[in-house]
Write a protein that holds these residues in place. Sequence first.
Motif, PDB file in Angstrom:
ATOM      1  N   ILE A 172      60.568  68.024  72.985  1.00  0.00           N
ATOM      2  CA  ILE A 172      60.720  69.443  72.632  1.00  0.00           C
ATOM      3  C   ILE A 172      59.338  69.973  72.284  1.00  0.00           C
ATOM      4  CG2 ILE A 172      61.649  71.087  70.964  1.00  0.00           C
ATOM      5  CD1 ILE A 172      64.049  69.282  70.597  1.00  0.00           C
ATOM      6  N   THR A 173      58.951  71.081  72.905  1.00  0.00           N
ATOM      7  CA  THR A 173      57.696  71.743  72.555  1.00  0.00           C
ATOM      8  C   THR A 173      58.004  72.824  71.534  1.00  0.00           C
ATOM      9  OG1 THR A 173      56.762  71.317  74.746  1.00  0.00           O
ATOM     10  CG2 THR A 173      55.704  73.023  73.410  1.00  0.00           C
ATOM     11  N   TRP A 216      64.379  57.301  65.449  1.00  0.00           N
ATOM     12  CA  TRP A 216      63.087  57.662  64.885  1.00  0.00           C
ATOM     13  C   TRP A 216      62.447  58.735  65.757  1.00  0.00           C
ATOM     14  CZ3 TRP A 216      64.312  53.127  67.307  1.00  0.00           C
ATOM     15  CH2 TRP A 216      63.616  52.807  68.479  1.00  0.00           C
ATOM     16  N   THR A 217      61.541  59.502  65.154  1.00  0.00           N
ATOM     17  CA  THR A 217      60.855  60.566  65.878  1.00  0.00           C
ATOM     18  C   THR A 217      59.497  60.078  66.363  1.00  0.00           C
ATOM     19  OG1 THR A 217      59.908  61.436  63.827  1.00  0.00           O
ATOM     20  CG2 THR A 217      61.979  62.402  64.560  1.00  0.00           C
ATOM     21  N   VAL A 218      59.056  60.676  67.462  1.00  0.00           N
ATOM     22  CA  VAL A 218      57.754  60.375  68.040  1.00  0.00           C
ATOM     23  C   VAL A 218      56.996  61.681  68.225  1.00  0.00           C
ATOM     24  CG1 VAL A 218      56.527  59.426  70.021  1.00  0.00           C
ATOM     25  CG2 VAL A 218      58.638  58.340  69.233  1.00  0.00           C
ATOM     26  N   ASN A 219      55.789  61.726  67.700  1.00  0.00           N
ATOM     27  CA  ASN A 219      54.941  62.914  67.823  1.00  0.00           C
ATOM     28  C   ASN A 219      53.987  62.730  68.999  1.00  0.00           C
ATOM     29  OD1 ASN A 219      53.111  65.032  67.535  1.00  0.00           O
ATOM     30  ND2 ASN A 219      53.267  65.014  65.306  1.00  0.00           N
ATOM     31  N   LYS A 220      54.110  63.607  70.003  1.00  0.00           N
ATOM     32  CA  LYS A 220      53.256  63.532  71.187  1.00  0.00           C
ATOM     33  C   LYS A 220      52.313  64.733  71.275  1.00  0.00           C
ATOM     34  CE  LYS A 220      56.910  61.175  73.790  1.00  0.00           C
ATOM     35  NZ  LYS A 220      57.762  61.227  75.013  1.00  0.00           N
ATOM     36  N   SER A 221      52.075  65.380  70.140  1.00  0.00           N
ATOM     37  CA  SER A 221      51.262  66.595  70.128  1.00  0.00           C
ATOM     38  C   SER A 221      49.847  66.333  70.613  1.00  0.00           C
ATOM     39  CB  SER A 221      51.225  67.187  68.724  1.00  0.00           C
ATOM     40  OG  SER A 221      52.526  67.504  68.279  1.00  0.00           O
ATOM     41  N   THR A 222      49.345  67.247  71.431  1.00  0.00           N
ATOM     42  CA  THR A 222      47.964  67.192  71.908  1.00  0.00           C
ATOM     43  C   THR A 222      47.388  68.591  71.879  1.00  0.00           C
ATOM     44  OG1 THR A 222      48.695  67.475  74.206  1.00  0.00           O
ATOM     45  CG2 THR A 222      48.394  65.227  73.418  1.00  0.00           C
ATOM     46  N   GLY A 223      46.183  68.726  71.363  1.00  0.00           N
ATOM     47  CA  GLY A 223      45.562  70.045  71.305  1.00  0.00           C
ATOM     48  C   GLY A 223      46.418  71.014  70.523  1.00  0.00           C
ATOM     49  N   GLN A 251      57.485  66.874  70.201  1.00  0.00           N
ATOM     50  CA  GLN A 251      58.146  65.776  69.496  1.00  0.00           C
ATOM     51  C   GLN A 251      59.422  65.380  70.227  1.00  0.00           C
ATOM     52  OE1 GLN A 251      58.590  66.470  65.238  1.00  0.00           O
ATOM     53  NE2 GLN A 251      56.849  67.871  65.270  1.00  0.00           N
ATOM     54  N   SER A 252      59.851  64.136  70.024  1.00  0.00           N
ATOM     55  CA  SER A 252      61.086  63.646  70.626  1.00  0.00           C
ATOM     56  C   SER A 252      61.746  62.675  69.664  1.00  0.00           C
ATOM     57  CB  SER A 252      60.802  62.966  71.968  1.00  0.00           C
ATOM     58  OG  SER A 252      59.959  61.843  71.787  1.00  0.00           O
TER      59      SER A 252
END
Length: 267
Positions: free
Chosen positions: A146-147, A111-118, A123-124
């Motif tokens: 990955i950015t 599964w993917t995880v969204n860690k986006s901020t600002g 994502q990973s």
Amino acid sequence: MKKIIVSTLATLMIFTAAPNGATASGPIPVTTQINGDVRQVNLFPLANNKVLVTWVDFEGPSAWLRTRVVKNASTILAQNTVNSAAASYDWGRSIFPNITKNAKNQFFATWTVNKSTGDQNIQSVLGATSNDGVSWSDPFSVIPDITFAGSPSVCERESEMLDCGFTAISSAIDDQGKLAVIFSRKLSETKERIFAVATSNKNSWPTPTILGTVGELRDVNIVGLTKGFATNYMNYGSASNCSIYVNFYGWGKSTWTKSQRASWRPV
């Protein structure tokens, strides 16, 4: 052999049926009331006439990968949630939590995880394994952070044009227990790149291999073989100009073969 039918309403239920198709049991509730939406419902056969029922609960921006082993109305094991923290998803690109199985009833979930901020789009991909569909490993990293180039604010408006996240992702487990993932991301409005990665150690993943770069990517797939993996992807040019490419892993060595064109339709 029993037949299994899946029904999804407010609750997820299964029915067992005799070989001639006649219903042999009433509905067996697999879940309690679902608060959000439920999709990606699958069945996997297990030993001793049991089945593993899997589904994804969507609750707002979060996705939860659920599993439950069922034999009959009196043999329903406890519900499992494979991802201990919320997964992300993308309806438009069909990016959802996924479970796959090999011939030895070993399972691999991703599964993917969204860690986006600002304005950082991060994502990973995480994974978990199971040897019986009942007990799952702790989550482990498959593809580290990955950015992506497209910022979250811009990607809300132009996600089809920019490098805004994974455009496809699929996973597999071969009969030796090796794990693999194929995924893609946009380089520009007219280019997408396909990557693949495989490992025999779930806690140590190598750098992904570039399989190819296409103009418009369609239909990315991966399957686990007796030993190794096979993938395919399609470069869509137009209704009369498409190419399908295949790759293999584990044929004598632990590397991916060069993309081979399996199908071509000229203009």
